[in-house]
Motif scaffolding. Structure first.
Motif, mmCIF file in Angstrom:
data_model
loop_
_atom_site.group_PDB
_atom_site.id
_atom_site.type_symbol
_atom_site.label_atom_id
_atom_site.label_comp_id
_atom_site.label_asym_id
_atom_site.label_seq_id
_atom_site.Cartn_x
_atom_site.Cartn_y
_atom_site.Cartn_z
ATOM 1 N N TRP A 178 29.491 37.071 46.114
ATOM 2 C CA TRP A 178 30.860 36.908 45.628
ATOM 3 C C TRP A 178 31.147 37.848 44.470
ATOM 4 O O TRP A 178 32.283 38.227 44.221
ATOM 5 C CB TRP A 178 31.124 35.459 45.251
ATOM 6 N N GLN A 179 30.085 38.273 43.778
ATOM 7 C CA GLN A 179 30.312 39.239 42.697
ATOM 8 C C GLN A 179 30.700 40.601 43.267
ATOM 9 O O GLN A 179 31.551 41.289 42.716
ATOM 10 C CB GLN A 179 29.054 39.343 41.834
ATOM 11 N N ILE A 188 32.240 40.945 46.128
ATOM 12 C CA ILE A 188 33.624 40.756 46.599
ATOM 13 C C ILE A 188 34.600 40.890 45.440
ATOM 14 O O ILE A 188 35.639 41.548 45.541
ATOM 15 C CB ILE A 188 33.770 39.376 47.278
ATOM 16 N N LEU A 189 34.221 40.294 44.314
ATOM 17 C CA LEU A 189 35.088 40.359 43.129
ATOM 18 C C LEU A 189 35.290 41.808 42.674
ATOM 19 O O LEU A 189 36.410 42.233 42.395
ATOM 20 C CB LEU A 189 34.454 39.535 42.007
ATOM 21 N N ALA A 190 34.164 42.571 42.642
ATOM 22 C CA ALA A 190 34.261 43.964 42.215
ATOM 23 C C ALA A 190 35.180 44.752 43.135
ATOM 24 O O ALA A 190 36.047 45.521 42.684
ATOM 25 C CB ALA A 190 32.868 44.594 42.204
ATOM 26 N N LEU A 191 35.023 44.504 44.423
ATOM 27 C CA LEU A 191 35.838 45.205 45.419
ATOM 28 C C LEU A 191 37.319 44.823 45.254
ATOM 29 O O LEU A 191 38.208 45.684 45.255
ATOM 30 C CB LEU A 191 35.338 44.802 46.813
ATOM 31 N N ALA A 192 37.555 43.512 45.087
ATOM 32 C CA ALA A 192 38.930 43.028 44.968
ATOM 33 C C ALA A 192 39.587 43.602 43.722
ATOM 34 O O ALA A 192 40.745 44.044 43.759
ATOM 35 C CB ALA A 192 38.928 41.503 44.917
ATOM 36 N N MET A 193 38.836 43.620 42.617
ATOM 37 C CA MET A 193 39.387 44.140 41.364
ATOM 38 C C MET A 193 39.765 45.616 41.521
ATOM 39 O O MET A 193 40.865 46.026 41.125
ATOM 40 C CB MET A 193 38.336 43.989 40.259
ATOM 41 N N SER A 194 38.844 46.398 42.108
ATOM 42 C CA SER A 194 39.142 47.829 42.277
ATOM 43 C C SER A 194 40.360 48.027 43.165
ATOM 44 O O SER A 194 41.250 48.827 42.852
ATOM 45 C CB SER A 194 37.953 48.565 42.896
ATOM 46 N N THR A 195 40.403 47.266 44.265
ATOM 47 C CA THR A 195 41.550 47.396 45.165
ATOM 48 C C THR A 195 42.843 47.055 44.438
ATOM 49 O O THR A 195 43.847 47.754 44.554
ATOM 50 C CB THR A 195 41.383 46.448 46.369
ATOM 51 N N MET A 196 42.779 45.959 43.660
ATOM 52 C CA MET A 196 43.983 45.532 42.937
ATOM 53 C C MET A 196 44.434 46.623 41.973
ATOM 54 O O MET A 196 45.623 46.937 41.897
ATOM 55 C CB MET A 196 43.665 44.237 42.198
ATOM 56 N N ILE A 197 43.471 47.227 41.254
ATOM 57 C CA ILE A 197 43.838 48.257 40.271
ATOM 58 C C ILE A 197 44.481 49.448 40.978
ATOM 59 O O ILE A 197 45.542 49.938 40.568
ATOM 60 C CB ILE A 197 42.600 48.700 39.460
ATOM 61 N N VAL A 241 38.972 34.264 38.126
ATOM 62 C CA VAL A 241 37.579 34.211 38.564
ATOM 63 C C VAL A 241 36.683 34.906 37.544
ATOM 64 O O VAL A 241 35.613 34.391 37.194
ATOM 65 C CB VAL A 241 37.429 34.848 39.965
ATOM 66 N N ILE A 242 37.125 36.045 37.031
ATOM 67 C CA ILE A 242 36.332 36.735 36.008
ATOM 68 C C ILE A 242 36.134 35.851 34.792
ATOM 69 O O ILE A 242 35.041 35.738 34.250
ATOM 70 C CB ILE A 242 37.011 38.065 35.596
#
Lengths: 220, 220
Positions: B5-6, B8-17, B196-197
């Motif tokens: 999940w970490q 996934i979080l990294a991927l989601a954050m980058s995509t969001m940015i 989540v962060i």
């Protein structure tokens, strides 16, 4: 419960008259700041907004100078322990609240006419103004009494009291200043009603919370 | 598996940015600077959430007298303080770009400023006491008292104090402007990612303080 609270209040009152520490320091602080304000402003005519702000700054910082004293005195003279053994927490809180109320009431009674005299800005409804001041005293005491109890148990008493009180009182001060300004601008009761709702509900919330939490501050 | 999940979080954050910069600016009439909205509001949201969590753990401590609950309250407050500073800085930058000055004292700026003061006072109070149990108890009471004033700050004061400057309507528009599906998608994913962060950081902090306490007990 009420009779115990009143007897604690009377005890503090009598003790105060032996030293007159709280009343002297709050009065001198109030009168000094008032003198500085009126002396430096001289003859200039203040707009209502400015005089309302100055008025509440004087009251707030005078209050900060001595409202903590009621608990600090108990800790310093070592009588807090005896009081803890003697009664439950709630009457102590209520008695101290009454005492702070009285001190602030006396302060307002002397500072307010002097302030109006010196700055010479007063217009508007006297009754409405006194009503705001009365609510203001209750509001200030309701928020500061429990903080005074917290501060009395720490090592740096004086400075911490203002630091802890300020964020809690800031919304209150903003509303008090605004309400006072409105009175100076000769507003009617209905124009002031949103401020009154705040000024009435604030102490109710604060006193209820203080009543529930005070025993955690007072006892170990 | 634990770190899945970490990732996934990294991927989601980058995509969001990335998406927050390549899509159209969320508020056309403000322009490019309104992109900060994707970061500023989640930060302010975390700041308030952390404050509430801290108050809840403080209340829990008063019931359980378990020092671990107090550690959790401190950890939440520390993270909340950090996010509060971030939200203040981003908001201030946005204010400079849109309204021409870093600070305007509009109701929302006032409330975040008071929140900062409350956090600072909370840490000042903790610094003033050495004895662990007393510190936990008094700080908990203060945290709860302060959290009670937050509703007054967030809901009552902005309603009864008229907006301090005419451009204030921008903020309100910004708060509830009709978001296009695209904007809404990025905004809510940003909100979830930040939450989540925050939870992750909070859990890490709690584990550290748990281990520290465990170590101390073992040595004793």
């Amino acid at each position: 419960m009420l009779s115990k609270a009143i007897s604690i209040f009377l005890k503090d009152f009598r003790q105060e008259f032996r030293t007159r520490y709280a009343i002297n320091s709050i009065m001198l602080f109030g009168i000094t700041t008032l003198t500085v304000v009126s002396f430096s402003l001289g003859e200039s005519n203040l707009p209502p907004k400015l005089s309302a702000t100055l008025y509440w700054i004087i009251i707030f910082f005078s209050a900060m100078s001595s409202l903590a004293h009621v608990f600090v005195r108990e800790e310093e003279s070592g009588t807090a322990m005896a009081l803890r053994l003697h009664t439950e927490a709630e009457p102590v809180f209520f008695g101290k609240f009454l005492f702070n109320f009285t001190v602030l009431f006396v302060l307002m009674l002397i500072i307010t006419p002097l302030f109006l005299l010196f700055t010479d800005t007063y217009q508007g409804d006297m009754l409405l103004f006194s009503f705001i001041l009365f609510l203001g005293i209750i509001d200030l005491c309701s928020a500061t009494t429990i903080i005074a109890a917290i501060v009395a148990r720490t090592s740096t008493k004086g400075a911490l009291f203002a630091i802890l009180s300020f964020p809690i009182m800031l919304p209150l001060l903003l509303v008090l200043v605004r309400a006072t300004e409105k009175v100076f601008l000769e507003s009617t009761f209905s124009q002031l009603s949103p401020d009154f709702i705040f000024l009435v509900s604030f102490p109710i919330v604060m006193l209820t919370a203080s009543f529930m939490l005070f025993k955690f501050v007072w006892f170990d | 598996m634990r770190s899945a999940w970490q990732w996934i979080l990294a991927l989601a954050m980058s995509t969001m940015i990335v998406f927050s910069f390549i899509t159209d600016a969320p508020q056309q009439n403000i322009g490019e600077s309104s992109r900060i909205f994707y970061y500023h509001i989640p930060q302010a949201w975390i700041c308030v959430i952390a404050f509430i969590i801290s108050a809840i753990y403080s209340a829990k401590f008063l019931k359980s007298k378990n020092l671990l609950d107090d550690d959790r309250a401190v950890n939440a407050a520390r993270l909340g303080f950090m996010f509060c500073i971030l939200a203040t800085v981003t908001g201030s930058i946005f204010a400079k770009v849109t309204w021409g000055s870093f600070w305007n004292w509009d109701p929302r700026e006032t409330s975040i400023f008071i929140l900062l003061l409350i956090y600072a006072a909370y840490f000042a109070l903790r610094g003033a006491m050495d004895e662990e149990h007393k510190r936990a108890q008094l700080a908990s009471v203060y945290s709860i008292m302060a959290s009670i004033t937050v509703p007054f700050l967030v809901f009552v004061v902005p309603r009864i104090t008229p907006s301090l400057h005419p451009e204030d309507s921008i903020i309100d528009e910004n708060m509830k402007f009709t978001m296009s599906p695209e904007v809404r998608m990025i905004f809510f994913s940003s909100l979830i990612i930040f939450t989540v962060i925050f939870i992750w950081m909070f859990k890490l902090d709690n584990r550290i303080s748990f281990l520290e306490r465990f170590q101390k007990e073992k040595e004793a």
